[in-house]
Design an enzyme around this catalytic site. Structure first.
Site, PDB file in Angstrom:
ATOM      1  N   TYR A   1      -2.055  -1.242  10.395  1.00 46.28           N
ATOM      2  CA  TYR A   1      -2.149  -1.528   8.950  1.00 46.28           C
ATOM      3  C   TYR A   1      -0.861  -1.093   8.250  1.00 46.28           C
ATOM      4  CZ  TYR A   1      -3.942  -1.173   4.129  1.00 46.28           C
ATOM      5  OH  TYR A   1      -4.116  -1.300   2.771  1.00 46.28           O
TER       6      TYR A   1
ATOM      7  N   SER B   1       0.867  -1.189   0.000  1.00 48.86           N
ATOM      8  CA  SER B   1       0.000   0.000   0.000  1.00 48.86           C
ATOM      9  C   SER B   1       0.898   1.232   0.000  1.00 48.86           C
ATOM     10  CB  SER B   1      -0.853  -0.012   1.273  1.00 48.86           C
ATOM     11  OG  SER B   1      -1.520   1.220   1.444  1.00 48.86           O
TER      12      SER B   1
HETATM   13  N1  LIG Z   1      -8.640  -0.135  -1.467  1.00 47.17           N
HETATM   14  C1  LIG Z   1      -7.568   0.615  -1.235  1.00 47.17           C
HETATM   15  O1  LIG Z   1      -7.633   1.860  -1.222  1.00 47.17           O
HETATM   16  C2  LIG Z   1      -6.229  -0.052  -1.017  1.00 47.17           C
HETATM   17  C3  LIG Z   1      -5.091   0.770  -1.039  1.00 47.17           C
HETATM   18  C4  LIG Z   1      -3.858   0.198  -0.846  1.00 47.17           C
HETATM   19  C5  LIG Z   1      -3.732  -1.163  -0.654  1.00 47.17           C
HETATM   20  N2  LIG Z   1      -4.844  -1.947  -0.629  1.00 47.17           N
HETATM   21  C6  LIG Z   1      -4.640  -3.387  -0.405  1.00 47.17           C
HETATM   22  O2  LIG Z   1      -5.187  -4.090  -1.497  1.00 47.17           O
HETATM   23  C7  LIG Z   1      -5.537  -5.411  -1.072  1.00 47.17           C
HETATM   24  C8  LIG Z   1      -6.956  -5.705  -1.510  1.00 47.17           C
HETATM   25  O3  LIG Z   1      -7.813  -4.793  -0.830  1.00 47.17           O
HETATM   26  P1  LIG Z   1      -9.213  -4.302  -1.438  1.00 47.17           P
HETATM   27  O4  LIG Z   1      -9.203  -2.834  -1.368  1.00 47.17           O
HETATM   28  O5  LIG Z   1      -9.484  -4.980  -2.704  1.00 47.17           O
HETATM   29  O6  LIG Z   1     -10.176  -4.810  -0.271  1.00 47.17           O
HETATM   30  P2  LIG Z   1     -11.513  -5.689  -0.322  1.00 47.17           P
HETATM   31  O7  LIG Z   1     -12.005  -5.707   1.086  1.00 47.17           O
HETATM   32  O8  LIG Z   1     -12.410  -5.239  -1.398  1.00 47.17           O
HETATM   33  O9  LIG Z   1     -10.961  -7.149  -0.723  1.00 47.17           O
HETATM   34  C9  LIG Z   1     -10.139  -7.880   0.141  1.00 47.17           C
HETATM   35  C10 LIG Z   1     -10.430  -9.354  -0.082  1.00 47.17           C
HETATM   36  O10 LIG Z   1      -9.543 -10.106   0.764  1.00 47.17           O
HETATM   37  C11 LIG Z   1     -10.281 -11.180   1.309  1.00 47.17           C
HETATM   38  N3  LIG Z   1      -9.663 -11.651   2.552  1.00 47.17           N
HETATM   39  C12 LIG Z   1      -9.627 -11.034   3.760  1.00 47.17           C
HETATM   40  N4  LIG Z   1      -9.029 -11.819   4.654  1.00 47.17           N
HETATM   41  C13 LIG Z   1      -8.650 -12.945   4.005  1.00 47.17           C
HETATM   42  C14 LIG Z   1      -7.962 -14.122   4.387  1.00 47.17           C
HETATM   43  N5  LIG Z   1      -7.570 -14.318   5.664  1.00 47.17           N
HETATM   44  N6  LIG Z   1      -7.731 -15.078   3.444  1.00 47.17           N
HETATM   45  C15 LIG Z   1      -8.151 -14.899   2.174  1.00 47.17           C
HETATM   46  N7  LIG Z   1      -8.815 -13.818   1.743  1.00 47.17           N
HETATM   47  C16 LIG Z   1      -9.053 -12.847   2.657  1.00 47.17           C
HETATM   48  C17 LIG Z   1     -11.666 -10.600   1.556  1.00 47.17           C
HETATM   49  O11 LIG Z   1     -12.651 -11.640   1.689  1.00 47.17           O
HETATM   50  C18 LIG Z   1     -11.846  -9.746   0.323  1.00 47.17           C
HETATM   51  O12 LIG Z   1     -12.474 -10.484  -0.724  1.00 47.17           O
HETATM   52  C19 LIG Z   1      -5.333  -5.437   0.429  1.00 47.17           C
HETATM   53  O13 LIG Z   1      -4.072  -6.025   0.721  1.00 47.17           O
HETATM   54  C20 LIG Z   1      -5.327  -3.977   0.807  1.00 47.17           C
HETATM   55  O14 LIG Z   1      -4.616  -3.730   1.990  1.00 47.17           O
HETATM   56  C21 LIG Z   1      -6.089  -1.429  -0.804  1.00 47.17           C
END
Ligand SMILES: NC(=O)c1ccc[n+]([C@@H]2O[C@H](COP(=O)([O-])OP(=O)(O)OC[C@H]3O[C@@H](n4cnc5c(N)ncnc54)[C@H](O)[C@@H]3O)[C@@H](O)[C@H]2O)c1
Length: 295
Positions: free
Chosen positions: A173, A160
């Site tokens: 986080y 991130s």
């Molecule tokens: N959305 C943002 O702004 C953003 C920014 C930077 C980084 N990220 C990172 O991107 C990645 C995806 O996030 P997102 O925004 O798509 O979130 P999201 O909540 O839409 O998707 C996350 C997915 O991970 C799954 N998950 C959670 N715990 C799990 C586990 N123990 N085993 C398997 N699957 C699991 C959830 O069921 C979900 O489907 C994450 O690592 C998040 O930290 C997101």
């Protein structure tokens, strides 16, 4: 076809006929990555802890793909908790066995945990490190030896912008994501001599359900921040997950070490690198104002 179109075609072709595993693929960024991989002709194992979600995503992708040109494309659902190292190892081994190798592993699953550190418990820290850091370690320990043995492969870890910059109110986080950056860039240097590539993705604010989630329900309640409002104010407007997936797959095809996107993330990172002390002190002053009790 001009030079630019030719390069774009090459970047798309990079994935044709390959085998990829994406964790956290039932939602948000993982779903967008799986969708774009299938669109570029890869077979994708769509893995997530959310059983209904992975089945729905995989069947939608399977229907939409129906094979890209002459190459049969497949999206295969897999229920997986990334905190379970044995299950991660088993899924990676099964994927490699069933497809005679594994080309890409996207360690993407993650959760948000935040709130003032003074109000958090060790359970908050453990949960976020377990999923966001140990989930990635489990994926690396499962995939890296297999990729070394087959002589190629590319591991892509989702960190991130919070893995590059200080993130008040999201300190656990941010800690997990700094660790993922450290793991990824160190491993990249080590893995280069073994034929394996490693990329870390540092997205800014991306339009996914994560922005509207609070801390997991089973953790002690704390005043967790409104992540969407806070990040939009501090960093920038949410960027579509589909655009992020395009940036990531193009960057991975170019074998970039660190992918920071969109522009608002690159701008914030550049400011921080130019003057980390200034950004931290300004942020601290803003936080003092924001956290001062109202009378
Ligand atoms: N959305 C943002 O702004 C953003 C920014 C930077 C980084 N990220 C990172 O991107 C990645 C995806 O996030 P997102 O925004 O798509 O979130 P999201 O909540 O839409 O998707 C996350 C997915 O991970 C799954 N998950 C959670 N715990 C799990 C586990 N123990 N085993 C398997 N699957 C699991 C959830 O069921 C979900 O489907 C994450 O690592 C998040 O930290 C997101």
């Amino acid at each position: 076809m001009n030079r630019r179109e030719e390069r774009s075609r090459e970047l798309r072709e990079h994935y044709r006929g390959t085998v990829a595993l994406v964790t956290g693929a039932a939602s948000g960024i993982g779903r967008a990555l799986a969708t774009e991989l299938v669109a570029r002709g890869a077979t994708v194992v769509v893995a997530d802890i959310d059983r209904e979600g992975v089945v729905a995503v995989a069947s939608r992708l399977e229907q939409a793909a129906g094979g890209v040109d002459a190459v049969p494309t497949r999206a295969l659902p897999a229920v997986l908790d990334v905190t379970n190292a044995d299950d991660v190892a088993e899924l990676v081994a099964r994927t490699a066995r069933d497809h005679a190798g594994i080309d890409f592993v996207f360690n993407n699953a993650g959760i948000g945990v935040g709130g003032p550190v003074a109000d958090l418990t060790l359970a908050h820290w453990r949960r976020v490190l377990d999923v966001n850091l140990w989930g990635v370690i489990n994926g690396v320990q499962a995939a890296y030896p297999a990729m070394v043995a087959q002589g190629h492969g590319h591991i892509v870890n989702t960190a991130s912008l919070s893995g590059l910059l200080p993130s008040p109110m999201l300190v656990p986080y941010s800690t997990s994501k700094h660790a993922v950056v450290g793991l990824s860039v160190g491993l990249r240097m080590e893995a280069a001599g073994r034929g394996v590539k490693v990329t870390v993705v540092c997205p800014g604010v991306i339009e996914t359900p994560l922005l509207d989630k609070r801390n997991p329900d089973d953790l002690p309640p704390v005043g967790s921040p409104d992540i969407r409002a806070m990040l939009t104010r501090l960093v920038g407007r949410p960027y579509p997950a589909a655009s992020l997936a395009t940036d990531v797959l193009d960057g991975v095809a170019r074998n970039r070490a660190i992918i920071v996107t969109p522009f608002h993330a690159r701008r914030a990172w550049a400011l921080y690198r130019a003057s980390p002390g200034l950004l931290i002190d300004r942020g601290a002053a803003r936080m003092r104002g924001a956290l001062r009790p109202s009378s």
